[in-house]
Each structure stands twice: as C-alpha cells, then as structure tokens.
Design a protein around this motif. Structure first.
Motif, short mmCIF file in Angstrom:
data_model
loop_
_atom_site.label_atom_id
_atom_site.label_comp_id
_atom_site.label_asym_id
_atom_site.label_seq_id
_atom_site.Cartn_x
_atom_site.Cartn_y
_atom_site.Cartn_z
N MET A 1 20.00 44.53 68.30
CA MET A 1 19.91 45.21 69.60
C MET A 1 18.55 45.89 69.73
O MET A 1 17.87 45.79 70.75
N GLY A 2 18.09 46.59 68.68
CA GLY A 2 16.81 47.27 68.70
C GLY A 2 15.65 46.30 68.83
O GLY A 2 14.71 46.53 69.59
N GLN A 3 15.74 45.17 68.12
CA GLN A 3 14.67 44.18 68.19
C GLN A 3 14.59 43.56 69.58
O GLN A 3 13.50 43.30 70.12
N THR A 4 15.74 43.31 70.21
CA THR A 4 15.76 42.74 71.55
C THR A 4 15.12 43.68 72.55
O THR A 4 14.34 43.26 73.42
N PHE A 5 15.42 44.99 72.43
CA PHE A 5 14.84 45.98 73.33
C PHE A 5 13.32 46.00 73.19
O PHE A 5 12.58 45.99 74.17
N LEU A 6 12.83 46.00 71.94
CA LEU A 6 11.38 46.03 71.73
C LEU A 6 10.70 44.78 72.25
O LEU A 6 9.61 44.83 72.81
N LEU A 7 11.35 43.63 72.08
CA LEU A 7 10.78 42.38 72.54
C LEU A 7 10.67 42.37 74.06
O LEU A 7 9.66 41.97 74.64
N ASN A 8 11.73 42.83 74.75
CA ASN A 8 11.69 42.89 76.22
C ASN A 8 10.60 43.84 76.69
O ASN A 8 9.88 43.56 77.65
N LEU A 9 10.48 44.96 76.00
CA LEU A 9 9.45 45.93 76.36
C LEU A 9 8.06 45.33 76.21
O LEU A 9 7.18 45.51 77.04
N ALA A 10 7.87 44.55 75.15
CA ALA A 10 6.57 43.92 74.91
C ALA A 10 6.25 42.91 76.00
O ALA A 10 5.13 42.83 76.50
N VAL A 11 7.24 42.10 76.38
CA VAL A 11 7.02 41.08 77.40
C VAL A 11 6.65 41.73 78.72
O VAL A 11 5.75 41.27 79.45
N GLN A 12 7.33 42.82 79.06
CA GLN A 12 7.02 43.52 80.30
C GLN A 12 5.60 44.06 80.31
O GLN A 12 4.90 44.04 81.32
N LEU B 1 -2.07 44.73 76.17
CA LEU B 1 -2.09 43.72 75.11
C LEU B 1 -2.03 44.36 73.73
O LEU B 1 -1.35 43.87 72.83
N SER B 2 -2.74 45.47 73.58
CA SER B 2 -2.71 46.18 72.30
C SER B 2 -1.31 46.68 71.99
O SER B 2 -0.82 46.58 70.86
N PHE B 3 -0.64 47.21 73.04
CA PHE B 3 0.73 47.69 72.84
C PHE B 3 1.65 46.55 72.45
O PHE B 3 2.54 46.69 71.60
N TYR B 4 1.42 45.38 73.06
CA TYR B 4 2.23 44.19 72.74
C TYR B 4 2.07 43.80 71.28
O TYR B 4 3.04 43.53 70.57
N CYS B 5 0.79 43.79 70.83
CA CYS B 5 0.54 43.42 69.44
C CYS B 5 1.18 44.42 68.48
O CYS B 5 1.77 44.04 67.46
N MET B 6 1.07 45.71 68.82
CA MET B 6 1.68 46.72 67.96
C MET B 6 3.20 46.56 67.91
O MET B 6 3.83 46.76 66.87
N THR B 7 3.77 46.19 69.07
CA THR B 7 5.23 46.00 69.10
C THR B 7 5.65 44.83 68.22
O THR B 7 6.64 44.90 67.49
N LEU B 8 4.85 43.74 68.27
CA LEU B 8 5.16 42.60 67.41
C LEU B 8 5.06 42.98 65.94
O LEU B 8 5.89 42.56 65.12
N LEU B 9 4.04 43.75 65.60
CA LEU B 9 3.90 44.20 64.20
C LEU B 9 5.08 45.06 63.79
O LEU B 9 5.57 44.98 62.66
N LEU B 10 5.55 45.90 64.73
CA LEU B 10 6.69 46.76 64.43
C LEU B 10 7.95 45.93 64.19
O LEU B 10 8.74 46.19 63.27
N ILE B 11 8.11 44.89 65.03
CA ILE B 11 9.27 44.00 64.86
C ILE B 11 9.22 43.32 63.49
O ILE B 11 10.22 43.23 62.77
N LYS B 12 8.02 42.82 63.14
CA LYS B 12 7.88 42.16 61.83
C LYS B 12 8.20 43.14 60.70
O LYS B 12 8.84 42.77 59.71
N LYS B 13 7.73 44.39 60.86
CA LYS B 13 7.99 45.40 59.82
C LYS B 13 9.48 45.65 59.69
O LYS B 13 10.00 45.76 58.56
N LEU B 14 10.19 45.70 60.82
CA LEU B 14 11.64 45.93 60.77
C LEU B 14 12.34 44.77 60.07
O LEU B 14 13.28 44.97 59.28
N LEU B 15 11.88 43.53 60.39
CA LEU B 15 12.48 42.37 59.73
C LEU B 15 12.21 42.39 58.23
O LEU B 15 13.09 42.04 57.42
N ASP B 16 11.01 42.79 57.84
CA ASP B 16 10.69 42.87 56.41
C ASP B 16 11.57 43.90 55.71
O ASP B 16 12.04 43.68 54.59
N VAL B 17 11.77 45.04 56.37
CA VAL B 17 12.62 46.09 55.78
C VAL B 17 14.05 45.59 55.61
O VAL B 17 14.70 45.83 54.58
#
Length: 261
Positions: free
Chosen positions: A1-12, A34-50
């Motif tokens: 659920m959290g990852q989906t929210f972040l992904l939608n936010l990044a797309v917007q 664009l910078s915010f989008y990249c940071m969001t993707l990095l955050l998602i990757k970090k969450l997946l790694d955790v």
C-alpha cells in the motif's frame, strides 16, 4: 500500500509542463519535480531492500534454530552414551546377544545419522532429515544417512529439496512397513560429482511393476489406491524446474535425483 502511494505521487510529479524550456521558472519547477521523482524511486528501492533483508533475517533465524536443535540432540546423545553402553553390557552379561546386537545397531544408526547431518551447510535440511530419522525409528525402520558433501553450493532452495526428499522418503517408509522388522531398511546417500549433486533414496520394499515404473510420475498414478499419486508428480515437477533429472531402478528400489552445479 505504501509503495503504491509513493509511486502514484511520483507519477503525478513527473507531469512536465507543455511550456517546459520556454520560461526559466517553469523549467526550474520541472527539474524540481524530476528530482523528487528520482528521490521517490530511490526511496521505493530502499524499502524493497529493507523488506528483502527482513526476509533473509527471518530465514537465518529459522536456520539457527534448526542448527541449535540439532546440536542439542547431539549433546543429549553424548550425555546418554554411558547409559546406552551400560544397557548393551548388561544384555551381553545376561547372554542376551540378539537383543544386545539390535540395541547396539539402533544406537549406531541414530548417532551415525546425527554425525553425518552435522556436515550439511543447510541447517533446515539437516533438521528435516533428523526429524525423518526419528520418525523412521518410531516406525521400526532402519534408516541410514550417508552425507558425502555439505550442499554449500547447491542452488536448489531448501523448501524445494525438502519437498523432493520428503516425498521420496515417505514413499520408501510406506514401502518397507509391510515387511518384517529386520527387513525394513532405507538408505539415503547425498554426494557430489562433476555432474552435480546426487540424492539417492533406496529401500528394501517390493520391486516396482515395469508398467508402473514408466507411469509412476504421472499425476494420479499410484500403487496405493485412489486419491493418491500426487507426490511423485510434484517431485518430478520440482526436479525439472531446477534443471535436474530423476531415475528409478529396481533391486533395490532406488530413486536417484541429480541437480546440476
């Protein structure tokens, strides 16, 4: 659920203005997005790694529990060894050679299996085989385990290997249970060669019918009656999924599973 929210936010935030490149302030705003989008993707990757690290941690904890249980079994056996030797000595002193031999044979079987299992670098598999050895002893079946490799580099996941060995060993136990006690024998050999890893399960049960030997891996085909015959089909599917092979031999009935390096 959290990852989906972040992904939608990044797309917007990635929706660039149609006037990008015309006005500096618009270009700057788009770069920020664009910078915010990249940071969001990095955050998602970090969450997946955790999350992946948490799964590995849980798996390691289970493996440690299995190894500790196995070590407790070894300590208990060593603690009781004097009592076992006293029992054998007492039986021999009373002239009860046959019971003494049977008791000593069980003792060698149990302690030998445990010693072999300690060589395995996969504690979950070792704990599973220890449990199977206990089941065999309770069912008055002589179960010998010969470990000649540590499985350290085996690519097959423990749950898959346990599925394969579990079905083969249970079938072997059911096959020998109809025999007199002294004829109930199962042997498991785990070895490695240039061709890969070999798991050989043999038993002293009745030989397979040639027609059944060809069809035994088909779903629903079984010598045990209706509503059976799924175990070996599952074994074949699991072995093939890892690029392995399985062969059946008679006299004695032996299933040989090979997994590549």
């Amino acid at each position: 659920m959290g990852q989906t929210f972040l992904l939608n936010l990044a797309v917007q935030n990635l929706q660039l203005s149609p006037y990008a490149g015309i006005k500096p302030i618009t270009l700057g705003a788009n770069l920020v997005s664009l910078s915010f989008y990249c940071m969001t993707l990095l955050l998602i990757k970090k969450l997946l790694d955790v999350r992946e690290q948490q799964k590995l941690l849980v798996q390691k904890e289970k493996e440690m529990d299995s190894l500790q249980n196995l070590l407790r079994t070894v300590r208990a056996q060593r603690h009781d060894i004097i009592n076992h030797l006293d029992t054998v000595y007492a039986l021999l002193s009373l002239g009860r050679d046959v019971p003494a031999k049977e008791y000593a044979g069980q003792l060698v079987q149990v302690t030998g299996n445990t010693s072999h299992l300690l060589r395995l670098e996969q504690p979950v598999v070792a704990a599973f085989l220890q449990n199977k050895a206990s089941q065999a002893l309770a069912r008055e079946i002589a179960f010998y385990i010969d470990v000649r490799t540590d499985l350290k580099e085996l690519k097959v996941k423990p749950y898959a290997l346990i599925t394969v060995l579990g079905n083969l060993l249970e079938n072997a136990m059911e096959a020998v249970e109809l025999l007199p006690g002294e004829q109930r024998l199962i042997h498991l050999e785990i070895s490695r060669s240039e061709a890969g890893y070999l798991f050989s399960v043999s038993n002293t049960g009745p030989p397979l019918d040639p027609a059944m030997k060809e069809a035994i891996f088909r779903p629903g085909v079984s010598t045990k009656g209706p509503d059976r015959g799924l175990g070996l089909a599952t074994v074949l599917e699991m072995v093939l999924s890892y690029g392995g092979t399985i062969e059946v031999e008679n006299d004695p009935v032996t299933f040989q599973v090979k997994f590549p390096e």
